[in-house]
Design an enzyme around this catalytic site. Structure first.
Site, PDB file in Angstrom:
ATOM      1  N   MET A 101       0.829  -1.205   0.000  1.00  0.00           N
ATOM      2  CA  MET A 101       0.000   0.000   0.000  1.00  0.00           C
ATOM      3  C   MET A 101       0.861   1.251   0.000  1.00  0.00           C
ATOM      4  O   MET A 101       0.617   2.198  -0.757  1.00  0.00           O
ATOM      5  CB  MET A 101      -0.937  -0.014   1.213  1.00  0.00           C
ATOM      6  CG  MET A 101      -1.820   1.220   1.328  1.00  0.00           C
ATOM      7  SD  MET A 101      -2.898   1.486  -0.094  1.00  0.00           S
ATOM      8  CE  MET A 101      -4.145   0.245   0.201  1.00  0.00           C
ATOM      9  N   HIS A 154      -7.750   7.600   2.913  1.00  0.00           N
ATOM     10  CA  HIS A 154      -7.915   6.164   2.698  1.00  0.00           C
ATOM     11  C   HIS A 154      -7.818   5.853   1.214  1.00  0.00           C
ATOM     12  O   HIS A 154      -8.749   6.096   0.456  1.00  0.00           O
ATOM     13  CB  HIS A 154      -9.272   5.716   3.259  1.00  0.00           C
ATOM     14  CG  HIS A 154      -9.552   4.261   3.057  1.00  0.00           C
ATOM     15  ND1 HIS A 154     -10.828   3.766   2.940  1.00  0.00           N
ATOM     16  CD2 HIS A 154      -8.713   3.201   2.935  1.00  0.00           C
ATOM     17  CE1 HIS A 154     -10.762   2.462   2.758  1.00  0.00           C
ATOM     18  NE2 HIS A 154      -9.497   2.100   2.755  1.00  0.00           N
TER      19      HIS A 154
END
Length: 383
Positions: A1, A127
């Site tokens: 990520m 996010h």
């Protein structure tokens, strides 16, 4: 990520410092980034010169001190509140005054993370969705004390790096596996939802992301479970077998080496049947229509609560998130638009049936849904 987030900024021309905890992890992250760019070059989507220029913008480091001059710092460690506490302690110590401290958490409360610093006004959620350099959605999460200029900045940054940025409140949600206990199989649920228009079903997506993510969060929130409420712990049992998804070659499905194609596994189906027997749950045939309704109508009902609680300001914000972050079929418009198309009275009537059949723990109609249905209105006409 973290590598995908770094690529998102480098792709837009921003210099990035990529911090890791140890040299091995840093080397692995750099390798993934390089491999991703090389794949783009091989497909003709990037030139070698463009790849080299983007890689040059990403500076690897093992020192928090190298973040001292950063305007924006995005934390992307795994979902463990203790680990995040340690990271934000160190960020609070080294970051310059006025720097934005963002968390990429998908489950934990941003308000709680902000408390780990002396500058909660500068803490915000950003996010990203995996893979971060590909997925367009960016949920910017406002905490109670996040300053307005911080929110304005992260929304602007989202646009500059080519994301569809949506501002949301600090909320939490889970989806259970109760249909498996009652008679469905993972591939039946996934097939019903791909027939509806999703590119992948929820169990295939879970295997892709890694089952340990949800497992870790489930364990962290065990103390919040209500006594007497039916708790499906199937995920625990699958993970305890060492099946964590595609990365281990098995999760809800099994995978041949080098392949991402999910293969239904009799081992999992036997586990589910035995789990149902131990729980005293009688299995039955579940239709594809019921699967779609239970998945989507629970989503719609929760969407109504999210609107009432101002976690999202508008139904189109919820739809944008689902269209760009979760692969909701574009032809359906998003869950709230789909609900309007079906008709809220019909949605409400079905939820009431589910409440009578399965109990009130998970099927209490949201007040906004009930009110709009009574008025013959939809979510979009309520604006």
């Amino acid at each position: 990520m973290g590598g995908g987030i770094a690529m998102s900024f480098a792709n837009a021309g921003f210099p990035v410092a990529l911090l890791e905890a140890d040299a091995q992890a840093l080397e692995r992250g750099e390798g993934v980034i390089r491999s991703n760019y090389q794949a783009s070059v091989a497909r003709g989507k990037l030139t070698q010169e463009e790849m080299d220029a983007r890689l040059a913008l990403i500076r690897p480091t093992l020192s928090y001190g190298d973040l001292a001059d950063a305007d924006l710092i995005i934390e992307a460690v795994f979902e463990d509140i203790g680990v995040k506490h340690k990271v934000f302690d160190q960020l609070d110590a080294v970051a310059r005054s006025g720097a934005i401290l963002a968390t990429n958490t998908s489950y934990l409360e941003v308000c709680k993370i902000a408390e780990f610093t002396r500058r909660p006004q500068d803490v915000v959620g950003m996010h990203f969705f995996s893979p971060a350099h590909v997925m367009k959605l960016l949920e910017n999460v406002r905490a109670k004390k996040t300053a307005p200029d911080v929110l304005e900045t992260v929304m602007d940054v989202g646009r500059k790096i080519g994301k569809v940025a949506v501002l949301v409140g600090d909320g939490y949600g889970f989806v259970g596996n109760r249909m498996l206990e009652e008679g469905a199989t993972p591939h039946q649920v996934d097939d019903a939802l791909t027939d509806f228009g999703f590119a992948m079903g929820p169990f295939g997506v879970s295997d892709l992301a890694g089952l340990d993510i949800g497992w870790r969060n489930r364990k962290a929130r065990a103390h919040l479970r209500k006594p007497g409420v039916r708790d499906s712990n199937l995920l625990d049992k699958v993970c305890e077998m060492g099946r964590l998804g595609q990365k281990t070659g098995a999760g809800w499905y099994r995978y041949e080496k080098g392949s991402r194609k999910p293969i239904p596994d009799p081992v999992i189906e036997a586990l589910i049947v035995e789990h149902s027997r131990q729980a005293g749950i009688e299995r039955r045939d579940i239709t594809d229509e019921e699967i779609v309704q239970r998945c989507l109508y629970s989503m719609i009902n929760e969407g109504a609560r999210i609107l009432s609680e101002k976690i999202a300001d508008r139904p189109e914000d919820i739809d944008t998130i689902w269209l760009h972050g979760y692969g909701f079929p574009a032809s359906r418009g998003g869950p709230m638009r789909y609900a309007d198309d079906v008709g809220l009275r019909r949605v409400l009537a079905t939820i009431v049936i589910f409440q009578e059949k399965f109990g009130p723990d998970f099927w209490i109609p949201a007040p906004l849904l009930s009110d709009l249905a009574a008025q013959g209105r939809g979510f979009y006409s309520a604006k």
